[in-house]
Design an enzyme around this catalytic site. Structure first.
Site, PDB file in Angstrom:
ATOM      1  CG  HIS A 152     -23.036   1.409  71.528  1.00  0.00           C
ATOM      2  ND1 HIS A 152     -23.357   0.131  71.963  1.00  0.00           N
ATOM      3  CD2 HIS A 152     -21.887   1.766  71.871  1.00  0.00           C
ATOM      4  CE1 HIS A 152     -22.320  -0.160  72.839  1.00  0.00           C
ATOM      5  NE2 HIS A 152     -21.540   1.106  72.578  1.00  0.00           N
TER       6      HIS A 152
ATOM      7  CG  HIS B  55     -23.190   6.425  72.788  1.00  0.00           C
ATOM      8  ND1 HIS B  55     -22.896   6.793  74.030  1.00  0.00           N
ATOM      9  CD2 HIS B  55     -22.113   5.799  72.207  1.00  0.00           C
ATOM     10  CE1 HIS B  55     -21.524   6.530  74.085  1.00  0.00           C
ATOM     11  NE2 HIS B  55     -21.144   5.738  72.959  1.00  0.00           N
TER      12      HIS B  55
ATOM     13  CG  HIS C 183     -17.351   7.272  69.549  1.00  0.00           C
ATOM     14  ND1 HIS C 183     -18.388   8.076  69.603  1.00  0.00           N
ATOM     15  CD2 HIS C 183     -17.387   6.258  70.434  1.00  0.00           C
ATOM     16  CE1 HIS C 183     -19.286   7.494  70.444  1.00  0.00           C
ATOM     17  NE2 HIS C 183     -18.797   6.794  71.184  1.00  0.00           N
ATOM     18  CG  ASP C 184     -19.668   3.607  69.406  1.00  0.00           C
ATOM     19  OD1 ASP C 184     -18.808   2.861  69.115  1.00  0.00           O
ATOM     20  OD2 ASP C 184     -20.026   4.015  70.644  1.00  0.00           O
TER      21      ASP C 184
ATOM     22  CG  ASP D 234     -17.106   5.461  74.373  1.00  0.00           C
ATOM     23  OD1 ASP D 234     -18.291   5.648  73.941  1.00  0.00           O
ATOM     24  OD2 ASP D 234     -16.459   4.603  73.902  1.00  0.00           O
TER      25      ASP D 234
END
Length: 238
Positions: A64, A68, A104-105, A216
């Site tokens: 992550h 990514h 998103h992360d 994802d």
């Protein structure tokens, strides 16, 4: 950094074949290709600052990480074009889809929600054990966008901001794997020939959520030599 547009818009784009700085330029290129500075009145300078800050907030995790984040953003971009989802969205909604993929992360600590809850972490306490990471990603994304030195959304009207925020929050919260069954159940109903036609229409928000969820976990869609390191790293993540 230059890359043929057909590669940036396809699943042949291998994030791990580029440097971290290369991915900054490619991320900006995605926003510029869709003319977002003009369409949603967000300057290129603000986009550059925002993208740089996103990278700085991606921790040095095995999986992550910044690579990514780009990989998911580029895959969302590819899927939105291939499936022509972009044609159903307003400019603000499409901008929100790409931004939500990028964030998103954000600040992912490298461990999952069950670990954060069972270890009684500060984040789990803050978010009451519910979608802990995803809520944190949402919070940090908007803190960056609204930061006085970035002000990414300063030219948005109140209506545009509300629409943009709703899309980003719903998309990022959808990536919580604890909700995976909820999405597969709905998809099965939508694709079931026995479902009444009026109940088989996919609304655009759900479509965006499906796109970001697929992106994802999209390594299996790519050519074998592209995601192999991602898959290896993912097998060892916490």
């Amino acid at each position: 950094m230059t890359l043929p547009v057909q590669v940036l818009q396809s699943l042949e784009c291998d994030a791990l074949s580029f440097s971290s700085d290369d991915l900054l330029h490619l991320t900006l290129e995605i926003f510029l290709e869709q003319e977002f500075p003009k369409k949603v009145n967000v300057s290129e300078e603000k986009l550059k600052k925002f993208i740089l800050c996103v990278r700085s907030c991606m921790f040095d995790n095995p999986y992550h990480n910044w690579f990514h984040a780009f990989d998911v953003t580029q895959t969302v971009y590819c899927m939105s074009l291939t499936g022509e989802t972009y044609k159903t969205l307003t400019d603000v909604e499409y901008f929100a889809l790409i931004v939500s993929a990028l964030c998103h992360d954000l600040e992912h600590p490298g461990v999952n929600n069950p670990f954060l809850v069972s270890s009684r972490s500060d984040l789990a306490t803050l978010y009451n054990d519910r979608s802990v990471l995803e809520n944190h990603h949402c919070c940090r994304a908007f803190q960056l966008m609204l930061h006085s030195e970035i002000q990414l959304l300063s030219e948005f009207t109140n209506a545009q901001y509300i629409a943009f925020r709703a899309v980003v929050l719903n998309n990022i919260l959808a990536t919580d794997m604890a909700r995976h069954g909820e999405y597969t159940t709905k998809l099965k109903r939508l694709t079931d020939p026995n479902t009444p036609p009026d109940d088989r229409k996919m609304d655009k928000q759900f479509e965006m959520e499906i796109i970001i969820k697929c992106a994802d976990t999209s390594n299996v869609l790519q050519a074998f030599d592209c995601p192999i390191l991602f898959v290896t790293l993912k097998s060892f993540r916490c």
